[in-house]
Design a protein around this motif. Structure first.
Motif, short mmCIF file in Angstrom:
data_model
loop_
_atom_site.label_atom_id
_atom_site.label_comp_id
_atom_site.label_asym_id
_atom_site.label_seq_id
_atom_site.Cartn_x
_atom_site.Cartn_y
_atom_site.Cartn_z
N LEU A 174 0.83 -1.20 0.00
CA LEU A 174 0.00 0.00 0.00
C LEU A 174 0.87 1.25 0.00
CD1 LEU A 174 -2.97 1.12 0.30
CD2 LEU A 174 -2.50 1.21 2.77
N HIS A 175 1.86 1.28 0.86
CA HIS A 175 2.78 2.43 0.94
C HIS A 175 3.54 2.61 -0.36
CE1 HIS A 175 6.70 4.33 1.94
NE2 HIS A 175 5.99 5.06 2.77
N TYR A 176 3.99 1.52 -0.95
CA TYR A 176 4.79 1.61 -2.17
C TYR A 176 3.96 2.14 -3.34
CZ TYR A 176 8.09 0.39 -5.85
OH TYR A 176 8.95 0.46 -6.93
N VAL A 177 2.75 1.61 -3.49
CA VAL A 177 1.90 2.00 -4.62
C VAL A 177 1.44 3.45 -4.48
CG1 VAL A 177 -0.31 1.57 -5.76
CG2 VAL A 177 1.15 -0.34 -5.12
N LEU A 178 1.03 3.86 -3.28
CA LEU A 178 0.46 5.19 -3.11
C LEU A 178 1.51 6.25 -2.78
CD1 LEU A 178 -2.09 3.39 -3.03
CD2 LEU A 178 -3.00 4.94 -1.31
N GLU B 55 5.20 5.88 -2.79
CA GLU B 55 6.41 5.91 -3.61
C GLU B 55 6.08 6.08 -5.10
OE1 GLU B 55 9.67 5.77 -2.19
OE2 GLU B 55 8.27 6.29 -0.56
N LEU B 56 5.15 5.29 -5.62
CA LEU B 56 4.77 5.42 -7.03
C LEU B 56 3.75 6.53 -7.27
CD1 LEU B 56 4.46 1.65 -8.04
CD2 LEU B 56 6.44 3.17 -8.26
N LYS B 57 3.04 6.92 -6.17
CA LYS B 57 2.03 7.98 -6.24
C LYS B 57 0.89 7.64 -7.21
CE LYS B 57 5.49 11.46 -4.99
NZ LYS B 57 5.26 11.22 -3.57
N TRP B 58 0.49 6.39 -7.23
CA TRP B 58 -0.63 5.96 -8.05
C TRP B 58 -1.94 6.15 -7.29
CZ3 TRP B 58 1.18 0.52 -10.19
CH2 TRP B 58 2.24 0.72 -11.09
N PRO B 59 -3.07 6.22 -7.99
CA PRO B 59 -4.38 6.29 -7.32
C PRO B 59 -4.69 4.99 -6.58
CG PRO B 59 -4.52 7.00 -9.63
CD PRO B 59 -3.17 6.37 -9.45
N ILE B 60 -5.62 5.09 -5.64
CA ILE B 60 -5.98 3.93 -4.81
C ILE B 60 -6.42 2.75 -5.66
CG2 ILE B 60 -7.63 3.06 -3.11
CD1 ILE B 60 -7.73 5.77 -1.87
N LYS B 61 -7.16 3.03 -6.75
CA LYS B 61 -7.74 1.92 -7.51
C LYS B 61 -6.68 0.95 -8.02
CE LYS B 61 -7.94 4.38 -11.95
NZ LYS B 61 -8.84 4.81 -13.06
N TYR B 62 -5.45 1.43 -8.23
CA TYR B 62 -4.41 0.55 -8.74
C TYR B 62 -3.83 -0.36 -7.66
CZ TYR B 62 -4.61 3.11 -13.10
OH TYR B 62 -5.04 3.67 -14.27
N PHE B 63 -4.02 -0.01 -6.39
CA PHE B 63 -3.57 -0.89 -5.32
C PHE B 63 -4.23 -2.26 -5.43
CE2 PHE B 63 -4.57 -2.45 -0.94
CZ PHE B 63 -3.30 -2.89 -0.62
N LYS B 64 -5.53 -2.27 -5.68
CA LYS B 64 -6.25 -3.54 -5.81
C LYS B 64 -5.77 -4.32 -7.03
CE LYS B 64 -9.87 -6.04 -4.25
NZ LYS B 64 -9.52 -7.40 -4.70
N HIS B 65 -5.45 -3.62 -8.11
CA HIS B 65 -4.94 -4.30 -9.30
C HIS B 65 -3.55 -4.89 -9.07
CE1 HIS B 65 -8.13 -3.48 -12.15
NE2 HIS B 65 -8.15 -2.21 -11.80
N VAL B 66 -2.80 -4.33 -8.13
CA VAL B 66 -1.48 -4.86 -7.81
C VAL B 66 -1.60 -6.13 -6.97
CG1 VAL B 66 0.66 -4.46 -6.52
CG2 VAL B 66 -0.25 -2.68 -8.01
N ILE B 67 -2.42 -6.09 -5.91
CA ILE B 67 -2.46 -7.23 -5.00
C ILE B 67 -3.32 -8.37 -5.53
CG2 ILE B 67 -1.91 -5.85 -2.97
CD1 ILE B 67 -4.90 -5.96 -2.21
N THR B 68 -4.38 -8.06 -6.27
CA THR B 68 -5.24 -9.13 -6.82
C THR B 68 -5.55 -8.81 -8.28
OG1 THR B 68 -7.26 -8.02 -6.05
CG2 THR B 68 -6.28 -9.68 -4.59
N LEU C 37 0.96 -3.74 -17.81
CA LEU C 37 2.22 -3.18 -17.30
C LEU C 37 2.31 -3.31 -15.79
CD1 LEU C 37 2.50 0.03 -19.52
CD2 LEU C 37 4.01 -1.98 -19.58
N ILE C 38 1.19 -3.09 -15.10
CA ILE C 38 1.18 -3.26 -13.64
C ILE C 38 1.54 -4.69 -13.27
CG2 ILE C 38 -0.31 -3.31 -11.60
CD1 ILE C 38 -1.83 -0.96 -12.78
#
Length: 368
Positions: free
Chosen positions: A242-246, A248-261, A279-280
């Motif tokens: 969560l910390h890395y995606v939001l 460090e990468l500064k991505w929107p929340i919606k991409y966190f879910k696409h990363v983990i699942t 790409l994700i």
């Protein structure tokens, strides 16, 4: 299996409310510990919202070591809350000799620095204090951040609450956001650091379930950021991702879910954003999680969120009464603290969904 819960309120609430949220779910936890992260603090800490608050448990020598280190680095103590603990015999708690909840002012050399620089200073200070106490076995540092208090203990949650007098709604400890869990880590060694919730640079997270990709996540995360340390629990992987995606990468929340699942390949290929999703998945494949789990998280801006694994193998429910919204592993927790809410408006997030609670308590539901 764990049980997790969180409260977000327009008005400050006492930790006892979080305890009443969790206790009806007793059959889902083993009474091995209690931990909570309180944010947006009131009561004794209301005057110091912009000053970092240090939360730790230690020996008397550890307290001296911490004080000496902070003085050497130029931090000035502003305030301290010392819990009036109940030491009566028979309480099931592995209490530490000292508990430190102390506000500091920044060193003079930091005046005028950008907020990002101060964030890095607070992280480096916490990590240094952790190493200092860990090497000598003198204590545990949980958080060092403005407007955040962290408490973790081993034992029966009822007795831990009695020890810290958390049943007494005396107004000393109050917050508008509380995340909690009533269980120590039992997949690995029982240590205080392993107890949920976990905290890093304004991000709080707890989880119910397991992450069978723990080893894969851990080996990759160790290379990503100096703050990704410990790994005493597989659930820490969720916080670091969560910390890395939001952060460090500064991505929107919606991409966190696409990363983990991530979505199945066939389904992702048929979407207009398929190139982004591809790409994700290619770049962050080692951050995918697996296994039954549900998470609750709080972001630095105060928003709270919850989501589940890709098969919805762990329960979670969201409900509110207009003044307070709570997230709970079981609906009996909501019934205990929000008995007059409109239950028809309860939300049971599904496997593709992220539920976000804004600071005005507006609820957003995002689908993958």
């Amino acid at each position: 299996m764990c049980r997790i819960g969180a409260i977000k309120s327009r008005e400050p609430v006492h930790p006892s409310k979080a305890l009443y949220l969790m206790l009806p779910q007793q059959e889902g936890h083993d009474n091995s510990g209690y931990a909570m992260v309180m944010q947006d603090l009131y009561g004794v800490f209301e005057r110091y919202k912009d000053k970092p608050l240090l939360s730790l448990a230690c020996t008397p020598r550890g307290a001296q070591m911490v004080s000496a280190y902070m003085e050497e680095k130029g931090f000035t103590q502003l305030a301290e809350w010392v819990p009036d603990v109940d030491r009566r015999p028979g309480l099931d708690i592995r209490a530490m000799p000292c508990y430190v909840f102390r506000n500091y002012d920044y060193p003079d050399a930091c005046r005028g620095r950008a907020p990002e620089e101060l964030e890095e200073l607070l992280l480096d200070t916490r990590l240094a204090l952790r190493r200092l106490l860990e090497e000598s076995g003198q204590g545990f540092v949980y958080s060092f951040w403005p407007d955040v208090l962290t408490l973790k203990e081993i034992g029966d949650p009822r007795d831990i609450a009695a020890y810290f007098r958390l049943w007494d709604d005396d107004g000393a400890l109050m917050a508008k956001s509380i995340v909690t869990q009533c269980r120590q880590n039992t997949n690995y060694d029982i240590v205080r650091y392993a107890a949920h919730p976990f905290f890093l640079q304004g991000y709080t997270l707890c989880a119910n379930g397991e992450n069978t990709f723990y080893t894969k996540n851990t080996e990759y995360q160790k290379s990503l950021h100096r703050g990704y340390v410990g790994f005493e629990s597989d659930s820490q992987n969720f916080l670091y991702t969560l910390h890395y995606v939001l952060h460090e990468l500064k991505w929107p929340i919606k991409y966190f879910k696409h990363v983990i699942t991530p979505l199945p390949f066939a389904e992702a290929e048929g979407r207009p954003d398929r190139k982004v999703l591809s790409l994700i998945r290619e770049s962050l494949a080692h951050l995918e999680i697996n296994g039954p789990n549900t998470i609750i998280a709080v972001l630095p801006d105060g928003r709270m969120l919850t989501c589940c694994d890709s098969k919805k193998l762990r329960p979670v429910v969201v409900g509110g009464d207009g003044t307070t919204i709570a997230i709970s592993s079981e609906v009996c927790g909501l019934n205990a603290i929000l008995p007059h809410r409109d239950t028809s408006r309860d939300i049971y997030p599904h496997e593709r969904e992220v539920v976000v609670i804004a600071n005005d308590l507006a609820v957003q539901r995002w689908n993958q």
